[in-house]
Design an enzyme around this catalytic site. Structure first.
Site, mmCIF file in Angstrom:
data_model
loop_
_atom_site.group_PDB
_atom_site.id
_atom_site.type_symbol
_atom_site.label_atom_id
_atom_site.label_comp_id
_atom_site.label_asym_id
_atom_site.label_seq_id
_atom_site.Cartn_x
_atom_site.Cartn_y
_atom_site.Cartn_z
ATOM 1 N N ILE A 1 0.849 -1.186 0.000
ATOM 2 C CA ILE A 1 0.000 0.000 0.000
ATOM 3 C C ILE A 1 0.887 1.241 0.000
ATOM 4 O O ILE A 1 2.115 1.144 0.116
ATOM 5 C CB ILE A 1 -0.955 0.044 1.212
ATOM 6 C CG1 ILE A 1 -0.177 0.252 2.517
ATOM 7 C CG2 ILE A 1 -1.804 -1.226 1.279
ATOM 8 C CD1 ILE A 1 -1.038 0.572 3.716
ATOM 9 N N SER A 2 0.288 2.385 -0.111
ATOM 10 C CA SER A 2 1.031 3.632 0.025
ATOM 11 C C SER A 2 1.275 3.920 1.501
ATOM 12 O O SER A 2 0.425 3.636 2.359
ATOM 13 C CB SER A 2 0.237 4.781 -0.592
ATOM 14 O OG SER A 2 0.858 6.012 -0.275
ATOM 15 N N HIS B 1 5.675 6.579 -10.779
ATOM 16 C CA HIS B 1 6.181 5.408 -11.497
ATOM 17 C C HIS B 1 6.973 5.796 -12.742
ATOM 18 O O HIS B 1 7.738 6.748 -12.731
ATOM 19 C CB HIS B 1 5.038 4.456 -11.854
ATOM 20 C CG HIS B 1 4.269 3.948 -10.678
ATOM 21 N ND1 HIS B 1 4.853 3.619 -9.476
ATOM 22 C CD2 HIS B 1 2.944 3.695 -10.510
ATOM 23 C CE1 HIS B 1 3.933 3.198 -8.627
ATOM 24 N NE2 HIS B 1 2.762 3.240 -9.223
#
Length: 279
Positions: free
Chosen positions: A54-55, A152
């Site tokens: 997760i973040s 990303h």
């Protein structure tokens, strides 16, 4: 054992050995490939696998049920999100009242953007629009959105869309705090043995470094049409010493980000000691 992580090259590189039975004493893994914007909400709702990527921005919502695993994640320097525009006006005030696309409202990228905007954009930005990260750059290019927050591999490809970087939020964070950037975290349900999980994830990271060619086919299978060169750049940027061990600098970065975000009302305030419980 069920696990969820993204199809991005850094995650498939890190978990290749564990998924393919190349590490001793690893349970057979049933992998769900899911972008972090999905796992952030799964974990908060008590859904999804017992181990998830997760973040770090989502940690305040899940720490009662999940423990932070101190390896396998993404945290580093020179790897932060970018804020892009199609405009030649590169002053932060250009964003006052404007529409900004973000990949998730529970992401480190979003927290960094809001902390930066609070200091740098007079009067604040306008509407925040959440959209899948691969749609953001075309939307900015086509004028549907005034600015876009990207993550990303977009770090390496945004010029192809004729966009301009307004700010590297990672650089801003590092200059402001002297700390690395907390991006993606591995969490495990507190009912599990965190020491064992830490051990085999760390072993998978070390195997990946020792045998970099072993994971190429697996990485490219899930690389979402990236070239091998971009996939390698992605891995080189996001897989680093913090992936093997969060360490004290990494923990300080996480505490700083979430503490500041909590003070701004961007995440729920929580007991910071929960970050270490079970480690």
């Amino acid at each position: 054992m069920e696990i969820a992580f993204s199809p991005c090259p850094n995650d498939t590189f890190v978990f290749h050995a564990a998924v393919h039975g190349l590490i001793p004493n690893v349970p057979k893994l049933d992998v769900t490939y899911a972008d972090i914007d999905k796992t952030n909400y799964w974990a908060a709702e008590g859904k999804g696998p017992a181990i998830q990527k997760i973040s770090y921005a989502a940690l305040p919502y899940v720490l009662e049920e999940y423990a932070l695993i101190p390896c396998g994640g993404a945290l580093g320097r020179g790897c932060g999100p970018l804020l892009l525009t199609a405009s030649k006006d590169q002053s932060p005030s250009h964003l006052t009242g404007k529409r900004v696309a973000v990949p998730s409202e529970r992401s480190t990228a979003y927290l960094l953007f809001r902390l930066w905007a609070a200091d740098m954009v007079p009067g604040g930005v306008g509407e925040i629009v959440v959209m899948p990260f691969h749609e953001i750059m075309p939307a900015v290019r086509d004028g549907e959105i005034d600015a876009g927050l990207v993550i990303h591999e977009a770090r390496f490809t945004y010029q192809e869309f004729h966009l301009n970087m307004l700010v590297d939020l990672g650089n801003w964070w590092e200059e402001d705090t002297q700390l690395p950037i907390p991006l993606g975290a591995i969490i495990a349900h507190r009912s599990l043995n965190k020491e064992e999980i830490t051990s085999w994830i760390r072993a998978s990271v070390e195997y990946a470094w020792a045998n970099p060619e072993a994971s190429v086919d697996y990485v490219m299978q899930h690389a979402q049409e990236l070239s091998p060169e971009v996939a390698k750049s992605h891995i080189d940027l996001y897989v680093n010493s913090f992936t093997a061990d969060l360490g004290e600098d990494g923990m300080a970065a996480v505490a700083s980000l979430l503490g500041r975000a909590g003070a701004e009302g961007l995440v729920p305030e929580f007991d910071l000691s929960l970050l270490r419980i079970g480690l």
